[in-house]
Design a protein around this motif. Sequence first.
Motif, PDB file in Angstrom:
ATOM      1  N   SER A 248       0.845  -1.200   0.000  1.00 26.93           N
ATOM      2  CA  SER A 248       0.000   0.000   0.000  1.00 26.93           C
ATOM      3  C   SER A 248       0.882   1.252   0.000  1.00 26.93           C
ATOM      4  O   SER A 248       2.063   1.204   0.368  1.00 26.93           O
ATOM      5  CB  SER A 248      -0.870   0.012   1.254  1.00 26.93           C
ATOM      6  OG  SER A 248      -0.054   0.225   2.369  1.00 26.93           O
ATOM      7  N   SER A 249       0.256   2.379  -0.391  1.00 27.04           N
ATOM      8  CA  SER A 249       1.006   3.647  -0.390  1.00 27.04           C
ATOM      9  C   SER A 249       1.454   3.990   1.022  1.00 27.04           C
ATOM     10  O   SER A 249       2.530   4.549   1.230  1.00 27.04           O
ATOM     11  CB  SER A 249       0.131   4.788  -0.892  1.00 27.04           C
ATOM     12  OG  SER A 249      -0.223   4.550  -2.196  1.00 27.04           O
ATOM     13  N   LEU A 250       0.615   3.637   2.005  1.00 22.47           N
ATOM     14  CA  LEU A 250       0.977   3.935   3.388  1.00 22.47           C
ATOM     15  C   LEU A 250       2.257   3.191   3.765  1.00 22.47           C
ATOM     16  O   LEU A 250       3.181   3.770   4.341  1.00 22.47           O
ATOM     17  CB  LEU A 250      -0.172   3.548   4.330  1.00 22.47           C
ATOM     18  CG  LEU A 250       0.122   3.814   5.801  1.00 22.47           C
ATOM     19  CD1 LEU A 250       0.279   5.314   6.068  1.00 22.47           C
ATOM     20  CD2 LEU A 250      -0.968   3.225   6.708  1.00 22.47           C
ATOM     21  N   SER A 251       2.315   1.888   3.394  1.00 26.32           N
ATOM     22  CA  SER A 251       3.525   1.123   3.703  1.00 26.32           C
ATOM     23  C   SER A 251       4.728   1.761   3.018  1.00 26.32           C
ATOM     24  O   SER A 251       5.797   1.922   3.619  1.00 26.32           O
ATOM     25  CB  SER A 251       3.406  -0.322   3.217  1.00 26.32           C
ATOM     26  OG  SER A 251       2.286  -0.919   3.779  1.00 26.32           O
ATOM     27  N   LYS A 252       4.563   2.140   1.759  1.00 25.99           N
ATOM     28  CA  LYS A 252       5.686   2.737   1.019  1.00 25.99           C
ATOM     29  C   LYS A 252       6.129   4.039   1.681  1.00 25.99           C
ATOM     30  O   LYS A 252       7.324   4.304   1.813  1.00 25.99           O
ATOM     31  CB  LYS A 252       5.281   3.015  -0.431  1.00 25.99           C
ATOM     32  CG  LYS A 252       5.194   1.749  -1.268  1.00 25.99           C
ATOM     33  CD  LYS A 252       4.905   2.090  -2.715  1.00 25.99           C
ATOM     34  CE  LYS A 252       4.796   0.808  -3.536  1.00 25.99           C
ATOM     35  NZ  LYS A 252       4.384   1.042  -4.913  1.00 25.99           N
ATOM     36  N   SER A 253       5.148   4.841   2.114  1.00 25.58           N
ATOM     37  CA  SER A 253       5.512   6.119   2.757  1.00 25.58           C
ATOM     38  C   SER A 253       6.234   5.868   4.073  1.00 25.58           C
ATOM     39  O   SER A 253       7.205   6.551   4.396  1.00 25.58           O
ATOM     40  CB  SER A 253       4.267   6.957   3.051  1.00 25.58           C
ATOM     41  OG  SER A 253       3.553   7.160   1.893  1.00 25.58           O
ATOM     42  N   LEU A 254       5.747   4.871   4.824  1.00 25.09           N
ATOM     43  CA  LEU A 254       6.395   4.575   6.116  1.00 25.09           C
ATOM     44  C   LEU A 254       7.826   4.100   5.906  1.00 25.09           C
ATOM     45  O   LEU A 254       8.749   4.532   6.610  1.00 25.09           O
ATOM     46  CB  LEU A 254       5.618   3.480   6.852  1.00 25.09           C
ATOM     47  CG  LEU A 254       4.403   3.929   7.650  1.00 25.09           C
ATOM     48  CD1 LEU A 254       3.681   2.721   8.233  1.00 25.09           C
ATOM     49  CD2 LEU A 254       4.863   4.859   8.782  1.00 25.09           C
ATOM     50  N   ILE A 255       7.998   3.224   4.913  1.00 23.40           N
ATOM     51  CA  ILE A 255       9.344   2.702   4.643  1.00 23.40           C
ATOM     52  C   ILE A 255      10.267   3.852   4.225  1.00 23.40           C
ATOM     53  O   ILE A 255      11.406   3.958   4.681  1.00 23.40           O
ATOM     54  CB  ILE A 255       9.282   1.616   3.543  1.00 23.40           C
ATOM     55  CG1 ILE A 255       8.539   0.381   4.052  1.00 23.40           C
ATOM     56  CG2 ILE A 255      10.677   1.226   3.077  1.00 23.40           C
ATOM     57  CD1 ILE A 255       8.126  -0.598   2.966  1.00 23.40           C
ATOM     58  N   THR A 256       9.757   4.739   3.376  1.00 22.55           N
ATOM     59  CA  THR A 256      10.587   5.851   2.883  1.00 22.55           C
ATOM     60  C   THR A 256      10.927   6.833   4.000  1.00 22.55           C
ATOM     61  O   THR A 256      12.083   7.192   4.212  1.00 22.55           O
ATOM     62  CB  THR A 256       9.853   6.631   1.758  1.00 22.55           C
ATOM     63  OG1 THR A 256       9.462   5.709   0.748  1.00 22.55           O
ATOM     64  CG2 THR A 256      10.731   7.709   1.161  1.00 22.55           C
ATOM     65  N   SER A 257       9.907   7.226   4.756  1.00 19.25           N
ATOM     66  CA  SER A 257      10.166   8.351   5.671  1.00 19.25           C
ATOM     67  C   SER A 257      10.627   7.937   7.058  1.00 19.25           C
ATOM     68  O   SER A 257      10.991   8.813   7.844  1.00 19.25           O
ATOM     69  CB  SER A 257       8.953   9.273   5.749  1.00 19.25           C
ATOM     70  OG  SER A 257       7.780   8.558   5.603  1.00 19.25           O
ATOM     71  N   SER A 258      10.661   6.626   7.357  1.00 16.46           N
ATOM     72  CA  SER A 258      11.174   6.244   8.685  1.00 16.46           C
ATOM     73  C   SER A 258      12.639   6.672   8.826  1.00 16.46           C
ATOM     74  O   SER A 258      13.092   7.018   9.921  1.00 16.46           O
ATOM     75  CB  SER A 258      11.018   4.745   8.928  1.00 16.46           C
ATOM     76  OG  SER A 258      11.545   4.023   7.859  1.00 16.46           O
ATOM     77  N   THR A 259      13.382   6.684   7.706  1.00 19.56           N
ATOM     78  CA  THR A 259      14.792   7.077   7.780  1.00 19.56           C
ATOM     79  C   THR A 259      14.919   8.563   8.138  1.00 19.56           C
ATOM     80  O   THR A 259      15.674   8.922   9.051  1.00 19.56           O
ATOM     81  CB  THR A 259      15.484   6.799   6.424  1.00 19.56           C
ATOM     82  OG1 THR A 259      15.297   5.424   6.121  1.00 19.56           O
ATOM     83  CG2 THR A 259      16.957   7.106   6.468  1.00 19.56           C
ATOM     84  N   SER A 260      14.148   9.411   7.450  1.00 19.21           N
ATOM     85  CA  SER A 260      14.294  10.846   7.764  1.00 19.21           C
ATOM     86  C   SER A 260      13.724  11.169   9.141  1.00 19.21           C
ATOM     87  O   SER A 260      14.229  12.046   9.842  1.00 19.21           O
ATOM     88  CB  SER A 260      13.695  11.734   6.678  1.00 19.21           C
ATOM     89  OG  SER A 260      12.577  11.165   6.105  1.00 19.21           O
ATOM     90  N   LEU A 261      12.681  10.421   9.559  1.00 21.25           N
ATOM     91  CA  LEU A 261      12.140  10.652  10.902  1.00 21.25           C
ATOM     92  C   LEU A 261      13.198  10.336  11.966  1.00 21.25           C
ATOM     93  O   LEU A 261      13.423  11.106  12.907  1.00 21.25           O
ATOM     94  CB  LEU A 261      10.886   9.790  11.118  1.00 21.25           C
ATOM     95  CG  LEU A 261      10.215   9.951  12.471  1.00 21.25           C
ATOM     96  CD1 LEU A 261       9.681  11.361  12.651  1.00 21.25           C
ATOM     97  CD2 LEU A 261       9.072   8.949  12.647  1.00 21.25           C
ATOM     98  N   ALA A 262      13.884   9.202  11.777  1.00 19.69           N
ATOM     99  CA  ALA A 262      14.924   8.826  12.748  1.00 19.69           C
ATOM    100  C   ALA A 262      16.065   9.836  12.735  1.00 19.69           C
ATOM    101  O   ALA A 262      16.589  10.216  13.791  1.00 19.69           O
ATOM    102  CB  ALA A 262      15.451   7.428  12.416  1.00 19.69           C
ATOM    103  N   ALA A 263      16.435  10.291  11.523  1.00 13.95           N
ATOM    104  CA  ALA A 263      17.518  11.276  11.432  1.00 13.95           C
ATOM    105  C   ALA A 263      17.108  12.575  12.127  1.00 13.95           C
ATOM    106  O   ALA A 263      17.916  13.234  12.779  1.00 13.95           O
ATOM    107  CB  ALA A 263      17.860  11.538   9.968  1.00 13.95           C
TER     108      ALA A 263
END
Length: 508
Positions: free
Chosen positions: A82-97
């Motif tokens: 799903s788009s939600l999964s894709k967004s979570l996978i993409t933005s978890s890196t910038s959120l952690a940073a």
Amino acid sequence: MADSNEPLIPDEHSRESFELPEHPPHHGHPSPRSDTPNAYVWTLTAIAGISGLLFGYDTGIISSTLLHLSPSLSPLPGTELSSLSKSLITSSTSLAALLSSPLSGALADRHGRKSAIYLADFLFILGAVWQAVAFSISDLVIGRFIVGLGVGVGSGVVPMYIAELAPASYRGRLTTLYTGCITGGQLLAYAVGWWSAEVFSEGVGWRVGVGLGAVPAVVQGVRLVWQPESPRWLVMRGRRTEAREVLRKVIGQEDDAGLGGEVGRRLGEIEEGVKRAREEEEGGEGWLDRWLDLWRDRQGRRALGVVCMLQGLQQFCGFNSLMYFSATIFSLLNFTNPTATSMLIASTNLLFTLIAFTLIDRIGRRRILLLSIPGMIIGLLLSAYAFSHLDLSSPSTTATLASPVYTTTALLSMLIYVSSYALGIGTVPWTAQTEVFKMQHRGLGNGLATGVNWGGNFVVGITFLGMLERWGGEGVFGVYAVVCAVGWWGVWRWFGDRGGTGLEEVEA
Ligand SMILES: O[C@H]1[C@H](O)[C@@H](O)[C@H](O)[C@@H](O)[C@H]1O
């Protein structure tokens, strides 16, 4: 306050007019010294730059990874993520940073720049392995989050470490090399993503891509053993003899034992800076004390405002929407090979970062921004115009096929935007944030500005696709053009230039 009569593009030789507003004046002209870095300094910069390569690689690899996850990680066989999964996978890196970068400065001040880089390497390796063996979406999100913690720490500390080792007149160039490593890492990630998808079977290729991120971190971690601490940090910790030894190697001169040579002079400057920092430090050494101290200090507050503005502009101008989603955009525009077209964008970013490398210390940070941001605005407005004639609703609409003029205009306008971005705002904030703070505020100030960078990165990553759906390309790129125009005004109004001055002169 900045003088409103100040020329837009001041005379090259009047560097004083580049000062941050209300920054104490220099004592005399800060004539840049011609202290060309030796092989040792280049090597140290290159090894530290591996953190930038990892930053670029780990953020860039996601664009190809997203295309190949479905068979192995789909919740049900035959379904798409799903788009939600894709967004979570993409933005978890910038959120952690975003979470780790503000802490990186305090960590680097307390335990040293090197310890912080070690920690980042550990996180890069752990995160890469975690992603490579992920068997669920949440595993992958956790892996990307761990890597993001490393990216945040590395990006908060490494530009400062490089700046503290660099000779003043080359500081801009050496910190730009860090941005070159980021953009090189992004290009490498696109290439590896392409290669691994060709060579390995579905379900394996993307694991190889993400797992390979561990390799540069291992190389850096091993090589770091021979890397010295920053002389400034050593002086701050009272380790004067070690600082002198590092300076001797960095300057490439025999120690003159304080007889007026370069080693003694640079050590003296640093010691003077540290002494002044101690005298000015009102509170204790804790994170909160430093933060309060920075906030109470008028110049510190202003410096923080200016570098946060620059880092905010670097992200809210929307550049990373191209880094993360250019393949998606080009497939919507019906390009036959969207990945190759994305690589053109990434190569342009790298090429113009390298051109910025040759210009930044000669032209100056302020001037390069004032000249390049209008190029970004032109590129974005041209994109908006082209997208207003293109239909993004379906990849194979006849409207798209019938409009090669507009698709070509869209591509060219993106290239104008990317090259102007890489010449200025893609690079300058990383350099500026190492230069504008007094020594006692430097670690914290760098960490906070880096946090703003990652906050903006996260927001752009998570909002771009939604905005594209709702407003179309013309709306999104139009908004980014407005951000750039406001940013240009902010730079003209508030940003001074510290090129060619010693870091200790910030104290003066
Ligand atoms: O300086 C870098 C560089 O411009 C990268 O290409 C971009 O992806 C990053 O967000 C930025 O911080």
